[in-house]
Enzyme design. Sequence first.
Site: not given
Ligand code: MTE
Ligand code: HPA
Ligand code: MOS
Length: 760
Positions: A236, A314, A348, A514, A713
């Site tokens: 990120e 958070r 997070f 997020a 998450e």
């Molecule tokens: N799933 C896979 N396969 N690989 C990833 O890196 N990251 C996670 C989750 N699932 C991740 C994952 C995290 S930290 C987040 S915030 C969300 O996917 C982001 O994707 P989305 O918002 O499209 O669910």
């Molecule tokens: N999740 C992930 N990244 C972020 C967030 C959060 O809630 N807020 C600001 N950056």
């Molecule tokens: Mo997920 S920790 O919000 O990339």
Amino acid sequence: MMMVCTSVPHESAPLHVTGRAPYTDDIPEPAGTLHAALGLSPLAHGRLISIDLERLRAQPGVVAVLTADDVPAENNIGPLAHDDPILAHGELRYLGQPVFAVIATTRDAARRAAALAPQVIQAEALPARLNALEAHAAGEYVVPPMHLARGDATGALARAPLRLQGEWQLGGQEQFYLEGQISFAMPQEGGTALLLHCSTQHPSEMQQLVAHALGWGSHRISVQCRRMGGGFGGKESQSAAFACVASIAALRLGHPVKLRVDRDDDFLITGRRHPFHYRWDVGFDADGRILAAEVDLISNAGHSADLSAPVMARALCHFDNAYWLPNLSLHGYSARTHTQSNTAFRGFGGPQGALAIEMILDSVARRLRLDPLLVRERNFYAQGQDITPYGQRVQELHAQSLAKRLSYSSHYAERRAEIAAFNARSPVLKRGIAFTPVKFGISFNVAFLNQAGALVHVYADGSVLVNHGGTEMGQGINTKVAQVVAHELGVPLSSVRCSATDTAKVANTSATAASTGADLNGKAAQAAAQVIKARLTSLASEKLGSARVSFVNGVVHGNGRNMPFSELVRLAYLRRIQLWSDGFYTTPGLSWDKDKLQGHPFYYYAWGGAVVEAVVDTLTGETRILQADLLHDVGASLNPAIDIGQIEGGFVQGLGWLTSEELVWDTQGRLRTHAPSTYKIPTANDCPPVLKVELFGAANSADTIHRSKAVGEPPLLLAFAGLLAIKDACAACGPIGCDPPLTAPATPEAVLRAIDSVAV
Ligand code: MTE
Ligand code: HPA
Ligand code: MOS
């Protein structure tokens, strides 16, 4: 045919399983491509005196060596505070900090020269602070302390019939994306523009930070990411150092420059999940109802602010988890230490907040000799007790029904009795069981970030290309967004494709983070598709002679007649009707006062529950998870197969964090666990032999894309039940009502320590 709410495979599944899905490192290298490697600080804290650049430049294959002085404009990768240099300048802040970059003809040559860092860096060692509690005692923070309060915690604690105090600690976690950090920068237009291929969750921020480093306008830089081999929050903000170094080097030398980081260096350079330390004081009644709590949450933020402030916010907003806590006083301290700068990791800060109340409730239940499930149920949010400590009403009260359904389907009560009988006759192996709920707030907790854009192109042959601001990291966002567009236009999924994320297409995007990726970009893509569909509908009405037309699976129907979608599109093109559109979405109704920590930060909550059973070998401390029953709320799922995969993956990743993944720094501040040989992530063998996943099945009461819920998450928090099942097994080694001080990760050493302190 419904294109949403359907288990279609991940759009890249055939490429993934045959090894043909191209990642950044697979992009063909143009002739003249150079390779970068970073020389790292050998000290946790020091004053940089000099670097023997001549010696580095004399190494075989070395083309250039860059230091902080070679950064054309701003030497910063701090995403919020401008407090994190690309390359160290003056002060060395942690062991592993990039100090210089070697650019060479091969990656091997670059790495060999960079490895001379301890010999070429001359520095004066300064005292290093490696411990968050010491930093807290000294008042050293990366951001000011944060306080979240409701009611009168002090008074209610004093009046409470029963009271418990405790202290607890929780380790960090390495993201361990299988594809390491990588950036590949290619000068364009005679060095007046730049194309950056970057494995990142945040292409727009990479574009912006590179622009600031170069002193350029953002319009000269395009950042592209087709896919990541995992991000998990680790890409990120923390992809920025590599993006900036590769870009600066490429423009300086006029050659494409690739910076692919070795796994050990990735561990040493980048931050990870924040470890937390807690000090708590809780007041409750004889039924286990929490009346008041005052808690210090101390995170180890590392050397710079990075995302530590929103992570702490958070954490504070997830301390309540699924529980009504009438009087509460929380204090969040983000301690500054001379270690890697800790950052986003799945959840997070949410997991670090919610696990604290789960540990507290477990201790309260043990003190009262009540089943922890009962104590949890008594504290759930309920009608009239549904306002969070930060002032948001909890609209859906799903905890009760989740707990009921899950305790029934997992045979919780019968198994608890059976486990007690087993433990009574088993002197060495002890089993334990636990239930924990999840309530996870969905939205970036910084309101303005909750926006997304998309472009939908319908080509004259009726095929559809979608580009949106989200990034694919394996989670299936492109599959879900393509499903949404196919559904909207009534075309088969096979005629819709998502292309690589590109800052030249959708501008000013938020990180894919997020868990909001599909929520935000799905809505934006839907909006774009709706604009096109409205234009096509007018034409179809005219052609079919009907005010009412429908688009189904590539065919347009009306007035008992029909025509292929592709034919309608061809006619629209000839009529000079615009066949592409943008779409934009902002989450409605969000508000947040970041000073008072009050408002409506989340659009809705995702819920879940887990019952987990574990067995502990009390002689070796070894643990196994025997069975996990997961019931998770994804609203009306866009794609149940992908969502179940996210639930399984999140749960097992959470188990790794809480059981086997231990980070160890030595007294010099050197991270000793920087490779899979010493840092143990879960493998297929650690997956519980019985792992049952069920979807809760209730549509989202908030107006999300097709009433689905975010899934990325929240399931990670289901793993709490694994830790508490291990703790329950440890408790079987002591007298009734004992409370084993099991810390996390529950490694064999931690398990043995916990058992030793309760065993009679
Ligand atoms: N799933 C896979 N396969 N690989 C990833 O890196 N990251 C996670 C989750 N699932 C991740 C994952 C995290 S930290 C987040 S915030 C969300 O996917 C982001 O994707 P989305 O918002 O499209 O669910
Ligand atoms: N999740 C992930 N990244 C972020 C967030 C959060 O809630 N807020 C600001 N950056
Ligand atoms: Mo997920 S920790 O919000 O990339």
